[in-house]
Scaffold this active site. Structure first.
Site, short mmCIF file in Angstrom:
data_model
loop_
_atom_site.label_atom_id
_atom_site.label_comp_id
_atom_site.label_asym_id
_atom_site.label_seq_id
_atom_site.Cartn_x
_atom_site.Cartn_y
_atom_site.Cartn_z
NE ARG A 167 -3.39 -2.68 2.38
CZ ARG A 167 -3.07 -3.95 2.24
NH1 ARG A 167 -1.81 -4.32 2.17
NH2 ARG A 167 -4.01 -4.87 2.14
CD GLU B 35 -3.40 1.27 -8.65
OE1 GLU B 35 -4.10 0.60 -9.43
OE2 GLU B 35 -2.72 0.76 -7.75
CG HIS C 107 -1.81 -2.46 -8.49
ND1 HIS C 107 -2.58 -1.69 -7.66
CD2 HIS C 107 -1.79 -3.70 -7.92
CE1 HIS C 107 -3.03 -2.42 -6.64
NE2 HIS C 107 -2.55 -3.64 -6.79
#
Length: 311
Positions: A235, A264, A282
């Site tokens: 995170r 994102e 990610h």
């Protein structure tokens, strides 16, 4: 026909065989943002009438849940639930299921790759050579390294074993993990301070603290050994961004490699543009095998919850 909302980017284009199981069970599928992360407006428009939700990493507000007039279960195709308003879900009596451990190998392998990239300065060397330079900075081998792992859940424990297999010494911190989670002569359970001081690299695999404050503070960054590699596949909020930028400038942190961001895709920033920062989009759990395991588990969880609820 009852509807199920499908929002993970890897599934919302349709065509995955596991989704056919939902249709075979008599459900219609709603995909408001094929191949993309749906925004709040799209979720609010799509949720009414849906009894199930196969959910991804999209941010979900309490306002979104207000539109969930028939929702009985949310099934995450992963482990993290930081994007969900947990109290509002509980208050509404909506069951929450997670595909626990299904993407652990994919994320752990990426964390290992980022650790190696930092220890060997691979990205920095690559960028220099693309500019016509001949950069050479002495690296560190895993068999001579000590790795600190913060969080010994499925991902952290898998990474610990990968590092141990390469000959590294590993220090693991997790106040909740079973004492037998990782057993090896080169593995030591320690407190947080020992996990992040005097080590060559640190990999973060912990949830956000309940108070929402960073775990890796300015004081903890200052206590790290010079030229520490810091890897974050957990995170973004675990690290104090301002303090990290200063630590990169001073050389206290030799490399910050991250797969996670506050938003994102992330907006440009001095931290993300820093030459000692390595970025991936990610992709930790975005492997063929991890996506397959997560999808199969999430669909099974969804069907099980809806079947039990029907009785």
């Amino acid at each position: 026909m009852e509807r199920i909302l499908i929002t993970p980017r890897s599934l919302s284009k349709g065509g995955h065989p596991a989704l056919a199981l939902l249709e075979a069970a008599g459900y219609s599928l709603a995909m408001p943002a094929p191949g993309a992360i749906p925004d709040e407006a799209a979720l609010i428009a799509a949720l009414p009438g849906c009894v199930g939700w196969l959910a991804g990493v999209e941010p979900v507000s309490e306002r979104v849940l207000e539109a969930a007039d028939r929702l009985r279960v949310i099934s995450r195709n992963g482990t993290g639930v930081d994007n969900l308003p947990l109290r509002a879900i509980e208050d509404r009596g909506i069951e929450l299921r997670r595909a626990e451990g299904t993407n652990a190998r994919g994320v752990a392998e990426l964390a290992l790759a980022l650790t190696l990239a930092g220890l060997r300065q691979i990205v920095w060397t690559h960028e220099g050579m693309r500019k016509g330079e001949w950069p050479r900075q002495i690296g560190r081998e895993m068999c001579e390294a000590t790795i600190g792992i913060v969080g010994l859940g499925a991902i952290g424990a898998t990474l610990a074993q990968l590092c141990l297999d390469l000959g590294a010494k590993v220090r693991g911190y997790d106040p909740f993990a079973n004492a037998e989670r990782v057993v090896h002569s080169n593995f030591t359970r320690v407190d947080l301070e020992e996990a992040i001081t005097g080590v060559d690299a640190i990999s973060l695999h912990a949830p956000m603290p309940e108070d929402g404050r960073p775990l890796i503070t300015a004081a903890r960054l200052a206590a790290m050994a010079p030229a520490t590699v810091l890897v974050n596949t957990a995170r973004a909020g675990l690290v104090d961004a301002g303090a990290l930028l200063a630590a990169l400038d001073s050389g206290r942190v030799a490399c910050y490699a991250t797969d996670v961001f506050e938003t994102e895709p992330p907006a440009p920033s001095p931290l993300l543009g820093h030459p000692k920062v390595v970025l991936t989009s990610h992709i930790g759990g975005f492997t063929d095998a991890s996506v397959e395991r997560s999808t199969v588990r999430a669909v099974a969880n969804l069907l099980d919850a809806l079947a039990r609820d029907a009785h």
